[in-house]
Design an enzyme around this catalytic site. Structure first.
Site, mmCIF file in Angstrom:
data_model
loop_
_atom_site.group_PDB
_atom_site.id
_atom_site.type_symbol
_atom_site.label_atom_id
_atom_site.label_comp_id
_atom_site.label_asym_id
_atom_site.label_seq_id
_atom_site.Cartn_x
_atom_site.Cartn_y
_atom_site.Cartn_z
ATOM 1 N N HIS B 52 -0.509 5.323 -2.169
ATOM 2 C CA HIS B 52 -1.766 4.644 -2.482
ATOM 3 C C HIS B 52 -2.706 4.749 -1.282
ATOM 4 C CE1 HIS B 52 -0.071 1.829 -5.859
ATOM 5 N NE2 HIS B 52 0.234 3.099 -6.049
ATOM 6 N N GLU B 54 -4.290 2.524 0.356
ATOM 7 C CA GLU B 54 -4.071 1.525 1.407
ATOM 8 C C GLU B 54 -2.918 1.903 2.328
ATOM 9 O OE1 GLU B 54 -4.296 1.039 -1.858
ATOM 10 O OE2 GLU B 54 -5.003 -0.966 -2.377
ATOM 11 N N CYS B 82 -2.416 -3.501 -5.158
ATOM 12 C CA CYS B 82 -1.213 -3.899 -5.902
ATOM 13 C C CYS B 82 -0.319 -4.706 -4.948
ATOM 14 C CB CYS B 82 -0.487 -2.650 -6.415
ATOM 15 S SG CYS B 82 0.455 -1.771 -5.144
ATOM 16 N N CYS B 85 0.865 -2.827 -1.799
ATOM 17 C CA CYS B 85 -0.160 -2.652 -0.760
ATOM 18 C C CYS B 85 -0.504 -3.979 -0.099
ATOM 19 C CB CYS B 85 -1.391 -1.989 -1.359
ATOM 20 S SG CYS B 85 -1.053 -0.274 -1.829
#
Lengths: 143, 143
Positions: B52, B54, B82, B85
């Site tokens: 992801h 992040e 999410c 993260c």
């Protein structure tokens, strides 16, 4: 018995982490009875707070099986995953999680068991005292 | 106004992700008024569910500042993180999180706001409709 066998492999990784002055947590991923990935915590060496054993195992296992999802895999890790790792294992749709020692301060179950994928089967407490002793020893020596 | 300026940079990353057939989420990390990291979701390209925006930003920002902790940084991301993260940002001790669109299906606030570090300041809704439109468009085109 197989769980103990694979947890001993995870423990070997954890010991290697400790020898490198990393928090001693290690793990392996097993698929079809075979270890397809082994890793330990590398947050210090990589200067990366996300370099937990599980995060690396997800990447390595995905590479080994040539796909993103670990539905048919079992991940063994010496200590209960943190919420970051639990949620990462959810994205990976892990089939089965086996961990040794609980983590009463940072473990994902403190937040929500539903951080894991709803279909992930969980077994805890495998060689828990060995897994836990490594951590206790490590933090005792740090003080 | 600065939040909008940096969110536009995050949006540029998100657009680049979408152009690569990745879920269009992007972000930047700002420290001392300067962008020190920019990244977008790469789960498809890296065949890694943990890739992801992040997670990559945490690693890149840590490298840029030469340390593991992001206490003095602001992370801008186009969509609500999410739980993976959010918990990763907690390990990173992020100073401030700014996100655009909420994620009513997978956002960390569904699980527990306390997945973030207790000292992380949070601002949401910056350019939310732009951030959200990118996602809606992407998933509409996938069907």
């Amino acid at each position: 018995m197989n769980d103990e066998k694979f947890m001993r492999e995870a423990l070997r990784e954890a010991v290697a982490a400790g020898a490198d002055k990393e928090v001693p947590i290690g793990g392996v991923v097993v698929c079809g009875g075979r270890i397809i990935a082994r890793a330990h915590n590398l947050t210090e060496r990589l200067t990366d707070v996300t370099a937990h054993a599980e995060i690396q195992l997800i990447g390595m296992a995905a590479e080994a099986i040539g796909g993103k999802y670990l539905n048919d895999c079992t991940l063994y890790v010496t200590v209960e995953p943190c919420p970051m790792c639990a949620a990462a294992l959810a994205w990976a749709q892990l089939g089965r999680l086996v961990y040794g020692a609980p983590d009463p301060k940072r473990g994902y179950t403190l937040f929500s068991p539903s951080l894991l994928h709803p279909r992930t089967e969980v077994t805890s407490g495998v060689l828990a005292s060995d897994c836990s002793a490594l951590m206790t020893e490590f933090f005792k020596n740090q003080r």
